[in-house]
Structures are given as structure tokens and as C-alpha cells.
Design an enzyme around this catalytic site. Structure first.
Site, short mmCIF file in Angstrom:
data_model
loop_
_atom_site.label_atom_id
_atom_site.label_comp_id
_atom_site.label_asym_id
_atom_site.label_seq_id
_atom_site.Cartn_x
_atom_site.Cartn_y
_atom_site.Cartn_z
N HIS A 34 0.83 -1.21 0.00
CA HIS A 34 0.00 0.00 0.00
C HIS A 34 0.87 1.26 0.00
CE1 HIS A 34 -2.68 2.97 2.18
NE2 HIS A 34 -3.43 2.62 1.16
N HIS A 76 -1.05 10.10 -3.35
CA HIS A 76 -2.28 9.54 -2.80
C HIS A 76 -3.52 10.38 -3.06
CE1 HIS A 76 -5.13 7.53 -0.26
NE2 HIS A 76 -5.29 8.59 0.48
#
Length: 326
Positions: A34, A76
Site C-alpha cells: 500500500h 495519494h
């Protein structure tokens, strides 16, 4: 004597089949790094991706936002001011809401920024205080193309076959600003050989209409995963199954309650599997355990008791090591 030989062979065959089944079960559980090895280095930096690669997960994730000149940037969110020093470098480039947007900067301008551990732009406080120190090191933003070349280069030099897991961020925002992030991203993926479900590329998005468009209008044959954030979205699995190959829910959507030290689960995973959908929940963090006593317990509960097909984690090394013991 012959009976003992046959019996020994039978035991050996049964043992081999058991080992093969165990190995197969383990191999169906995928580990997704991630934002890279974000538990150890600032998220989505090349350094975090190289470190994650060395941990041998199945996939590395890339969140994508377009720059002013249409370069997919690995970051992100659509904002810059919570992971870079943009407020110091370009103080006059904020929008009326006080935020700094990736889409307002060219790729060359973005290269001037320093990336740091995620922090609250209002207070300056680091989100995860025990991770890499905020403001330390020398980290930069990079493009999707640069990251793909890193991963493909490492696949060639190491002999590994680690995949990519791109997510297009806020496509509606991009459309409002005159940009088609899905089409631009798919063109780049095609250029680098990611075209079908067999090409170690999983494409994800929170926007269901946009992900459906990727399948039906843009004719992508990639493995598509529908990200879901809210509990009510679990009621739309039949719709998702018409275009997607999997779902990625927040892990708490899978938990129901704990009775006599045993977790009970919502029907989400079972219902998804009945429709042929893989389930990759997010995000497993060893420094944010919530209801669990250890990271290993968390992995055991989801990967084997809830029977999800994989997980997004900031600590891919720990997940890979855990699966190696199963």
C-alpha cells in the site's frame, strides 16, 4: 512387504496433495504494498517502492493524479500540501479553499518539491508519529511511467514477476478540469504491456460509474477492482459484478462482532465470492491495530477466517512473512 510399500506410497501421495493444497491456498492470498513500504518510508516515493519490491509482495500500488501537463503523478490525493513542502516553495499557488492541487502544477514544477511523511497541513503534525521523521531525507514525486520502468526493470534483473495496482483518484474532479485521467492512464498501461487480466496489472477506482466506463466505453480487458468506502455500497455487488473482477472494501466492513473471543463477519466476503468477485480489503497497519492484539492476529482473522483473497498493507514484509508460515 508389498502392502507396506503401497501404504508408504499412499501416505506420501496424500502428504504431497495436502502440501500442494496448502501451497495453492497460500498462493491465492495476495499481498499489495500500500503506497509502497509506507510503514517505513514516505508513501509513494521511489525509495518506498524499491524497499517494498525487495519485500516481494505480489503487487505495488500506485495512486494517480494528473499534473497540469497531463502526466500521471504517483501521489495519494489530488492535494500536495499534506505530503510536500509546496506551501513553502509556491506559497501563492493555493486555490481559494487554501489547498494546493497537483493539477495546477506542471511535472517540472512538481519535481522541485520535497516529499515528506504525511502530515496535517493545518497543524503540521505527522499522522503516524513513529514512522519516518517528517521533513527528513530527500524524496521527490515521480510519474507512473517512471515507477513502471523501475518495477519492470527490477522484474528483469531479479527474475521476479511483481505486478502493479494503479488507482485513478477522483476522476470526476479531473473531468471538471477538462482531463480524462482514465483514458490517459490506460494508454500508458497499454504502452508498457498491461492490456489483459494476465498482465499482472489490477486497475482500481472508487468511482463506480468511471470504473464501469473503463470496462464498457474504454474497452479495457484489465482486472478491475471496485473500491468501496461506505457500508451501503456493499448492497451493490450485483452491479459491480457486471464490470469488475473484484472489490476492495475498508476492512471494518467485513467485521461484524466478537463473541466468545471469536470474530463474526458480515456477509460481504461470502456474497462477493458467490458472484465471482475477489476481495482485497484495505488497509492493514501494524502500528494501527484497533481491535486486534497483534498484526499476526489481524492477518489471520481476515486472510483465513474471513477468507479474503488479499490485503493492502503498509507493512508488506510482515504480511509476506506471515503467509510464508501458512
Amino acid at each position: 512387504m508389498r502392502f507396506l510399500v503401497y501404504f508408504s506410497l499412499l501416505i506420501l501421495i496424500i502428504g504431497c496433495k495436502h502440501s500442494q493444497k496448502k501451497l495453492l491456498a497460500m498462493n491465492t492470498k495476495v499481498v499489495i504494498a500500500h503506497r509502497g513500504a509506507s510503514g517505513y518510508l514516505p508513501e509513494h516515493t521511489m525509495e518506498a517502492k524499491a524497499m517494498a519490491y525487495a519485500m516481494k509482495p505480489d503487487y505495488l500500488e500506485q495512486d494517480l493524479v494528473l499534473s497540469k501537463d497531463d502526466v500521471p503523478i504517483v501521489i495519494h490525493d489530488i492535494y500536495l500540501d499534506d505530503v510536500t513542502d509546496v506551501a513553502e516553495k509556491f506559497p501563492n499557488r493555493k486555490r481559494p479553499d487554501g489547498r494546493f492541487y497537483v493539477i495546477d502544477f506542471t511535472f517540472d514544477e512538481l519535481q522541485q518539491l520535497n516529499v515528506t511523511e504525511r502530515f496535517d497541513p493545518k497543524t503540521g503534525k505527522q499522522f503516524y508519529p513513529n514512522r519516518f521523521p517528517k521533513g527528513k531525507g530527500s524524496f521527490k514525486l515521480h510519474s507512473l511511467q517512471q515507477e513502471i520502468e523501475l518495477i519492470q526493470g527490477l522484474n528483469k534483473s531479479t527474475g521476479n514477476s511483481i505486478g502493479i495496482y494503479p488507482e485513478i483518484k477522483d476522476p470526476a474532479f479531473h473531468h471538471t478540469n477538462g482531463k480524462d485521467i482514465a483514458k490517459i492512464t490506460l494508454n500508458i498501461l497499454t504502452e508498457y504491456g498491461y492490456k489483459t487480466k494476465n498482465d499482472k496489472c489490477i486497475f482500481q477506482c472508487f468511482d463506480a460509474k468511471e470504473l464501469e466506463r473503463v470496462r464498457k466505453e474504454l474497452n479495457s480487458d484489465l482486472f478491475l477492482v471496485q473500491l468501496i468506502e461506505f457500508p451501503e455500497e456493499a448492497n451493490h455487488l450485483d452491479y459491480y459484478a457486471k464490470y469488475a473482477d473484484g472489490i476492495s472494501p475498508w476492512y471494518k466492513q467485513i467485521l461484524d462482532k466478537k463473541e466468545n473471543d471469536t470474530w463474526q463477519f458480515t456477509p460481504l466476503v461470502e456474497n462477493a465470492h458467490k458472484l465471482g468477485l475477489k476481495v482485497h480489503p484495505y488497509t492493514f497497519r501494524a502500528d494501527q491495530l484497533d481491535e486486534f492484539s497483534s498484526f499476526e492476529e489481524m492477518l489471520q482473522v481476515f486472510l483465513f477466517e474471513a477468507d479474503v483473497d488479499g490485503c493492502f498493507t503498509d507493512f508488506p514484509d510482515k504480511a509476506v512473512e506471515f503467509l510464508a508460515t501458512k
